[in-house]
Enzyme design. Structure first.
Site, mmCIF file in Angstrom:
data_model
loop_
_atom_site.group_PDB
_atom_site.id
_atom_site.type_symbol
_atom_site.label_atom_id
_atom_site.label_comp_id
_atom_site.label_asym_id
_atom_site.label_seq_id
_atom_site.Cartn_x
_atom_site.Cartn_y
_atom_site.Cartn_z
ATOM 1 N N ARG A 1 -6.575 8.756 -10.736
ATOM 2 C CA ARG A 1 -7.210 9.128 -9.460
ATOM 3 C C ARG A 1 -6.146 9.489 -8.409
ATOM 4 O O ARG A 1 -5.130 8.829 -8.270
ATOM 5 C CB ARG A 1 -8.058 7.953 -8.958
ATOM 6 C CG ARG A 1 -8.732 8.186 -7.594
ATOM 7 C CD ARG A 1 -7.905 7.666 -6.437
ATOM 8 N NE ARG A 1 -8.641 7.677 -5.162
ATOM 9 C CZ ARG A 1 -8.074 7.432 -3.985
ATOM 10 N NH1 ARG A 1 -6.787 7.161 -3.910
ATOM 11 N NH2 ARG A 1 -8.779 7.460 -2.884
ATOM 12 N N VAL A 2 -6.401 10.568 -7.704
ATOM 13 C CA VAL A 2 -5.535 10.971 -6.596
ATOM 14 C C VAL A 2 -6.388 11.040 -5.343
ATOM 15 O O VAL A 2 -7.499 11.578 -5.368
ATOM 16 C CB VAL A 2 -4.883 12.353 -6.883
ATOM 17 C CG1 VAL A 2 -4.175 12.890 -5.656
ATOM 18 C CG2 VAL A 2 -3.905 12.238 -8.056
ATOM 19 N N ASP B 1 -6.482 11.464 -0.840
ATOM 20 C CA ASP B 1 -6.222 12.523 0.141
ATOM 21 C C ASP B 1 -4.737 12.664 0.494
ATOM 22 O O ASP B 1 -4.287 13.718 0.926
ATOM 23 C CB ASP B 1 -6.983 12.221 1.432
ATOM 24 C CG ASP B 1 -6.554 10.875 2.034
ATOM 25 O OD1 ASP B 1 -6.446 9.890 1.276
ATOM 26 O OD2 ASP B 1 -6.328 10.814 3.263
ATOM 27 N N THR C 1 -1.714 3.263 3.669
ATOM 28 C CA THR C 1 -0.943 4.513 3.609
ATOM 29 C C THR C 1 -0.141 4.722 4.885
ATOM 30 O O THR C 1 -0.651 4.467 5.966
ATOM 31 C CB THR C 1 -1.961 5.675 3.515
ATOM 32 O OG1 THR C 1 -2.665 5.546 2.300
ATOM 33 C CG2 THR C 1 -1.304 7.029 3.596
ATOM 34 N N SER D 1 0.804 -1.221 0.000
ATOM 35 C CA SER D 1 0.000 0.000 0.000
ATOM 36 C C SER D 1 0.836 1.270 0.000
ATOM 37 O O SER D 1 0.293 2.367 0.022
ATOM 38 C CB SER D 1 -0.942 0.009 1.201
ATOM 39 O OG SER D 1 -0.210 -0.038 2.395
ATOM 40 N N THR E 1 1.754 7.055 -0.178
ATOM 41 C CA THR E 1 0.858 5.926 -0.463
ATOM 42 C C THR E 1 0.887 5.545 -1.935
ATOM 43 O O THR E 1 1.264 6.364 -2.790
ATOM 44 C CB THR E 1 -0.596 6.318 -0.095
ATOM 45 O OG1 THR E 1 -1.429 5.162 -0.138
ATOM 46 C CG2 THR E 1 -1.172 7.353 -1.058
ATOM 47 N N THR F 1 -5.700 8.175 7.013
ATOM 48 C CA THR F 1 -5.589 6.987 6.178
ATOM 49 C C THR F 1 -6.999 6.490 5.902
ATOM 50 O O THR F 1 -7.924 6.777 6.645
ATOM 51 C CB THR F 1 -4.738 5.915 6.897
ATOM 52 O OG1 THR F 1 -4.664 4.745 6.076
ATOM 53 C CG2 THR F 1 -5.322 5.524 8.234
ATOM 54 N N GLY F 2 -7.152 5.755 4.822
ATOM 55 C CA GLY F 2 -8.476 5.222 4.502
ATOM 56 C C GLY F 2 -9.011 5.784 3.201
ATOM 57 O O GLY F 2 -8.228 6.224 2.347
ATOM 58 N N GLY G 1 -9.805 7.999 0.678
ATOM 59 C CA GLY G 1 -9.345 9.372 0.523
ATOM 60 C C GLY G 1 -10.430 10.359 0.139
ATOM 61 O O GLY G 1 -10.390 11.521 0.539
HETATM 62 N N1 ASP Z 1 -5.909 7.360 1.730
HETATM 63 C C1 ASP Z 1 -5.388 6.638 0.624
HETATM 64 C C2 ASP Z 1 -6.075 7.045 -0.621
HETATM 65 O O1 ASP Z 1 -7.259 7.309 -0.593
HETATM 66 C C3 ASP Z 1 -5.513 5.162 0.711
HETATM 67 C C4 ASP Z 1 -5.479 4.551 2.028
HETATM 68 O O2 ASP Z 1 -5.071 5.140 3.010
HETATM 69 O O3 ASP Z 1 -5.884 3.388 2.079
HETATM 70 O O4 ASP Z 1 -5.447 7.044 -1.647
#
Ligand code: ASP
Length: 334
Positions: free
Chosen positions: A221-222, A224, A193, A91, A211, A244-245, A247
């Site tokens: 795609r971008v 957060d 991330t 990741s 990340t 994290t998570g 975005g």
């Molecule tokens: N936050 C990251 C994104 O959305 C991915 C992640 O943290 O799982 O790209």
């Protein structure tokens, strides 16, 4: 790991109780059924925090940089750089999961206590996007470079691209192609991330975030992670936060900025993270599969985290101690 250091896996309240030089806060909340990490703790002196269990080796590196006299900015860059170089990590960095066209595209940002910031997004074939982000901050009048322009600028500025072929990543993509569905899922595997926030013994703050983004995302795609105020925000007067998570949810709510602004208004770091999570949930009719976690450090050394679902943890390092802390959460995964 040195003999003197202890590796502890427990909630923040327990960490505060065990680690010399720490002051537990909100102890009355320690029995919070939402999770063991439902409290903030406070460190004295330098501290490094980062998301997920890969935060442990990242923190160790950041700590050694600080101990060796490096700046807090060096620490957050080199700390997450360890994870970028770990090609077994799915990741972060070049070993990350590809997008739906089979390309690994990377996002990163960095910020210091003076509010200076640098970021890169949608870059391919560079081992250390975090170092390119720092170079953007230090060598250009800009904050963010993306895609082909960022790659060209990186090469012109001494970064060399590399081709890494990782059979597991190719295999995962081939498997995914069979159905080809883009469905973001809550992370329950304890790796994602890496966001890092840190403070040196003089109270100077810095943060970094890097990340490979959501697995099988749309090409281009971008998320957060490279966006200052979303995946990371540092305010030298107040504190720092990272995310994290999913975005998109973090961007829509200016997540890390929200956490820092709440701390500016006097909120405890854990409460600030929790409020940011709740704001996301208030606008989300169906949170299924929508994991988001925040991690926050206030300038007084207090810190905490919170997430939508259980499973989010973060690594803490200060004095001679390190710990992996399960963050508090709003919802339980089925
Ligand atoms: N936050 C990251 C994104 O959305 C991915 C992640 O943290 O799982 O790209």
């Amino acid at each position: 790991m040195s003999d003197r250091r202890k590796f502890i896996k427990l909630g923040v309240a327990g960490t505060a109780a065990l680690v010399t030089g720490c002051v537990g806060k909100n102890e009355e909340a320690a029995g919070d059924p939402k999770g063991a990490g439902g409290t903030s703790a406070q460190a004295k002196g330098a501290i490094v925090l980062s998301t997920w269990d890969h935060g442990m080796p990242a923190n160790a590196k950041a700590w050694s940089v600080l101990q060796g006299g490096g700046s807090v900015l060096d620490a957050v860059e080199q700390g997450v750089g360890v994870i970028e170089s770990d090609f077994s990590n799915r990741s972060v960095g070049l070993g990350g999961m590809p997008d739906r066209d089979g390309h690994v595209t990377l996002d990163a940002c960095i910020q210091d206590h003076e509010g200076r910031a640098g970021a890169v997004a949608f870059v391919q074939r560079f081992e250390h996007p975090i170092s390119i982000a720092r170079a953007v901050m230090e060598r250009t009048p800009h904050v963010m470079l993306v895609g082909a322009g960022a790659e060209r600028w990186a090469q012109e500025n001494g970064f060399s691209p590399r081709d890494v072929d990782i059979p597991e990543v190719r295999k995962a993509w081939t498997e995914w192609l069979k159905k080809g569905e883009y469905v973001p899922v809550a992370n329950v595997e304890n790796h994602d991330t890496i966001g890092m926030v840190a403070m040196d013994a003089q109270g100077r703050l810095a943060g970094s975030c890097t990340t490979s983004g959501m697995a099988f995302k749309v090409h281009g795609r971008v998320g957060d992670s490279p966006i200052i105020g979303a995946g990371l925000f540092v305010d030298g007067e107040v504190g720092a936060a990272c995310a994290t998570g999913v975005g998109e949810l973090v961007i829509r709510n200016a997540g890390s900025h929200t956490v820092v602004e709440l701390m500016r208004a006097g909120w405890d770091p854990t409460d600030a993270c929790r409020e940011a999570v709740q704001r996301i949930l208030r606008k989300l009719p169906d949170p299924s599969g929508m994991q988001v976690g925040f991690l926050a450090l206030r300038k007084d050394g207090s810190y905490g985290g919170w997430s939508v679902f259980n499973g989010f943890n973060y690594a803490v390092r200060f004095t001679e101690q390190e710990a992996l802390v399960d963050a508090g959460h709003e919802l339980k995964l089925p």
